[in-house]
Scaffold this motif. Structure first.
Motif, PDB file in Angstrom:
ATOM      1  N   PRO A 117      62.262  13.592  67.040  1.00  0.00           N
ATOM      2  CA  PRO A 117      61.539  14.785  66.614  1.00  0.00           C
ATOM      3  C   PRO A 117      62.090  15.382  65.313  1.00  0.00           C
ATOM      4  O   PRO A 117      61.321  15.700  64.408  1.00  0.00           O
ATOM      5  N   LEU A 118      63.410  15.500  65.198  1.00  0.00           N
ATOM      6  CA  LEU A 118      63.970  16.077  63.976  1.00  0.00           C
ATOM      7  C   LEU A 118      63.645  15.231  62.760  1.00  0.00           C
ATOM      8  O   LEU A 118      63.218  15.751  61.730  1.00  0.00           O
ATOM      9  N   SER A 119      63.793  13.931  62.870  1.00  0.00           N
ATOM     10  CA  SER A 119      63.477  13.062  61.733  1.00  0.00           C
ATOM     11  C   SER A 119      62.007  13.150  61.349  1.00  0.00           C
ATOM     12  O   SER A 119      61.673  13.236  60.164  1.00  0.00           O
ATOM     13  N   ALA A 120      61.127  13.124  62.332  1.00  0.00           N
ATOM     14  CA  ALA A 120      59.696  13.192  62.051  1.00  0.00           C
ATOM     15  C   ALA A 120      59.323  14.506  61.379  1.00  0.00           C
ATOM     16  O   ALA A 120      58.553  14.523  60.401  1.00  0.00           O
ATOM     17  N   HIS A 178      64.147  25.744  59.857  1.00  0.00           N
ATOM     18  CA  HIS A 178      62.967  25.831  60.719  1.00  0.00           C
ATOM     19  C   HIS A 178      62.703  24.470  61.370  1.00  0.00           C
ATOM     20  O   HIS A 178      62.370  24.399  62.560  1.00  0.00           O
ATOM     21  N   CYS A 179      62.830  23.395  60.583  1.00  0.00           N
ATOM     22  CA  CYS A 179      62.620  22.042  61.125  1.00  0.00           C
ATOM     23  C   CYS A 179      63.550  21.795  62.305  1.00  0.00           C
ATOM     24  O   CYS A 179      63.122  21.295  63.350  1.00  0.00           O
ATOM     25  N   ALA A 180      64.817  22.135  62.132  1.00  0.00           N
ATOM     26  CA  ALA A 180      65.804  21.912  63.191  1.00  0.00           C
ATOM     27  C   ALA A 180      65.486  22.759  64.424  1.00  0.00           C
ATOM     28  O   ALA A 180      65.572  22.272  65.556  1.00  0.00           O
ATOM     29  N   PHE A 181      65.088  24.008  64.215  1.00  0.00           N
ATOM     30  CA  PHE A 181      64.755  24.892  65.333  1.00  0.00           C
ATOM     31  C   PHE A 181      63.571  24.343  66.120  1.00  0.00           C
ATOM     32  O   PHE A 181      63.592  24.289  67.355  1.00  0.00           O
ATOM     33  N   ILE A 182      62.540  23.922  65.406  1.00  0.00           N
ATOM     34  CA  ILE A 182      61.342  23.389  66.058  1.00  0.00           C
ATOM     35  C   ILE A 182      61.693  22.132  66.847  1.00  0.00           C
ATOM     36  O   ILE A 182      61.284  21.980  68.007  1.00  0.00           O
ATOM     37  N   ALA A 183      62.460  21.230  66.255  1.00  0.00           N
ATOM     38  CA  ALA A 183      62.836  19.992  66.941  1.00  0.00           C
ATOM     39  C   ALA A 183      63.641  20.286  68.208  1.00  0.00           C
ATOM     40  O   ALA A 183      63.402  19.680  69.255  1.00  0.00           O
ATOM     41  N   ARG A 184      64.574  21.232  68.135  1.00  0.00           N
ATOM     42  CA  ARG A 184      65.406  21.574  69.301  1.00  0.00           C
ATOM     43  C   ARG A 184      64.597  22.195  70.425  1.00  0.00           C
ATOM     44  O   ARG A 184      64.979  22.102  71.590  1.00  0.00           O
ATOM     45  N   ASN A 185      63.494  22.846  70.093  1.00  0.00           N
ATOM     46  CA  ASN A 185      62.744  23.608  71.084  1.00  0.00           C
ATOM     47  C   ASN A 185      61.440  22.953  71.519  1.00  0.00           C
ATOM     48  O   ASN A 185      60.641  23.580  72.219  1.00  0.00           O
ATOM     49  N   MET A 186      61.233  21.690  71.151  1.00  0.00           N
ATOM     50  CA  MET A 186      60.020  20.985  71.566  1.00  0.00           C
ATOM     51  C   MET A 186      60.064  20.686  73.057  1.00  0.00           C
ATOM     52  O   MET A 186      61.119  20.373  73.608  1.00  0.00           O
ATOM     53  N   LYS A 187      58.904  20.753  73.702  1.00  0.00           N
ATOM     54  CA  LYS A 187      58.783  20.322  75.094  1.00  0.00           C
ATOM     55  C   LYS A 187      59.022  18.816  75.153  1.00  0.00           C
ATOM     56  O   LYS A 187      58.753  18.095  74.190  1.00  0.00           O
ATOM     57  N   GLN A 188      59.507  18.333  76.291  1.00  0.00           N
ATOM     58  CA  GLN A 188      59.800  16.909  76.435  1.00  0.00           C
ATOM     59  C   GLN A 188      58.561  16.056  76.189  1.00  0.00           C
ATOM     60  O   GLN A 188      58.646  15.005  75.551  1.00  0.00           O
ATOM     61  N   ALA A 189      57.411  16.494  76.659  1.00  0.00           N
ATOM     62  CA  ALA A 189      56.179  15.718  76.442  1.00  0.00           C
ATOM     63  C   ALA A 189      55.877  15.586  74.951  1.00  0.00           C
ATOM     64  O   ALA A 189      55.429  14.526  74.490  1.00  0.00           O
ATOM     65  N   ASP A 190      56.121  16.635  74.178  1.00  0.00           N
ATOM     66  CA  ASP A 190      55.901  16.578  72.730  1.00  0.00           C
ATOM     67  C   ASP A 190      56.932  15.674  72.060  1.00  0.00           C
ATOM     68  O   ASP A 190      56.611  14.932  71.129  1.00  0.00           O
ATOM     69  N   ARG A 191      58.179  15.730  72.517  1.00  0.00           N
ATOM     70  CA  ARG A 191      59.226  14.852  71.980  1.00  0.00           C
ATOM     71  C   ARG A 191      58.843  13.382  72.209  1.00  0.00           C
ATOM     72  O   ARG A 191      58.971  12.549  71.308  1.00  0.00           O
ATOM     73  N   ASP A 192      58.361  13.091  73.425  1.00  0.00           N
ATOM     74  CA  ASP A 192      57.947  11.729  73.768  1.00  0.00           C
ATOM     75  C   ASP A 192      56.780  11.276  72.900  1.00  0.00           C
ATOM     76  O   ASP A 192      56.737  10.127  72.447  1.00  0.00           O
ATOM     77  N   GLU A 193      55.826  12.174  72.674  1.00  0.00           N
ATOM     78  CA  GLU A 193      54.656  11.833  71.861  1.00  0.00           C
ATOM     79  C   GLU A 193      55.045  11.537  70.418  1.00  0.00           C
ATOM     80  O   GLU A 193      54.551  10.584  69.814  1.00  0.00           O
ATOM     81  N   VAL A 194      55.929  12.351  69.864  1.00  0.00           N
ATOM     82  CA  VAL A 194      56.388  12.118  68.488  1.00  0.00           C
ATOM     83  C   VAL A 194      57.060  10.755  68.384  1.00  0.00           C
ATOM     84  O   VAL A 194      56.792   9.980  67.464  1.00  0.00           O
ATOM     85  N   MET A 195      57.941  10.449  69.335  1.00  0.00           N
ATOM     86  CA  MET A 195      58.647   9.166  69.324  1.00  0.00           C
ATOM     87  C   MET A 195      57.668   8.003  69.460  1.00  0.00           C
ATOM     88  O   MET A 195      57.761   7.007  68.734  1.00  0.00           O
ATOM     89  N   ALA A 196      56.700   8.126  70.365  1.00  0.00           N
ATOM     90  CA  ALA A 196      55.731   7.050  70.579  1.00  0.00           C
ATOM     91  C   ALA A 196      54.828   6.847  69.365  1.00  0.00           C
ATOM     92  O   ALA A 196      54.497   5.717  69.010  1.00  0.00           O
ATOM     93  N   ALA A 197      54.445   7.933  68.721  1.00  0.00           N
ATOM     94  CA  ALA A 197      53.513   7.848  67.594  1.00  0.00           C
ATOM     95  C   ALA A 197      54.188   7.418  66.293  1.00  0.00           C
ATOM     96  O   ALA A 197      53.563   6.750  65.461  1.00  0.00           O
ATOM     97  N   SER A 198      55.452   7.799  66.119  1.00  0.00           N
ATOM     98  CA  SER A 198      56.084   7.568  64.819  1.00  0.00           C
ATOM     99  C   SER A 198      57.299   6.644  64.867  1.00  0.00           C
ATOM    100  O   SER A 198      57.681   6.086  63.841  1.00  0.00           O
TER     101      SER A 198
END
Length: 64
Positions: free
Chosen positions: A42-45, A18-38
């Motif tokens: 996305p997969l690692s977070a 499930h973690c891998a599926f969610i990470a693969r299917n995140m919108k780019q804006a969400d991917r950017d937010e995860v990277m900026a915040a953490s």
């Protein structure tokens, strides 16, 4: 199971898949937010969050 007038969502214990599926299917804006915040991809977070959670669940929509 969560039911509404329009759909049924199955809530199940979260898995690494499930973690891998969610990470693969995140919108780019969400991917950017995860990277900026953490500072993590996305997969690692998501995996870190899942590993350190006492309980973790995923909502599965049969319609995708």
């Amino acid at each position: 199971m969560i039911r509404s007038a329009r759909r049924t969502i199955e809530v199940v214990p979260a898995t690494l898949e499930h973690c891998a599926f969610i990470a693969r299917n995140m919108k780019q804006a969400d991917r950017d937010e995860v990277m900026a915040a953490s500072g993590f991809s996305p997969l690692s977070a998501i995996k870190i969050s899942w590993l350190f959670s006492l309980t973790a669940f995923t909502g599965l929509d049969p319609d995708g």
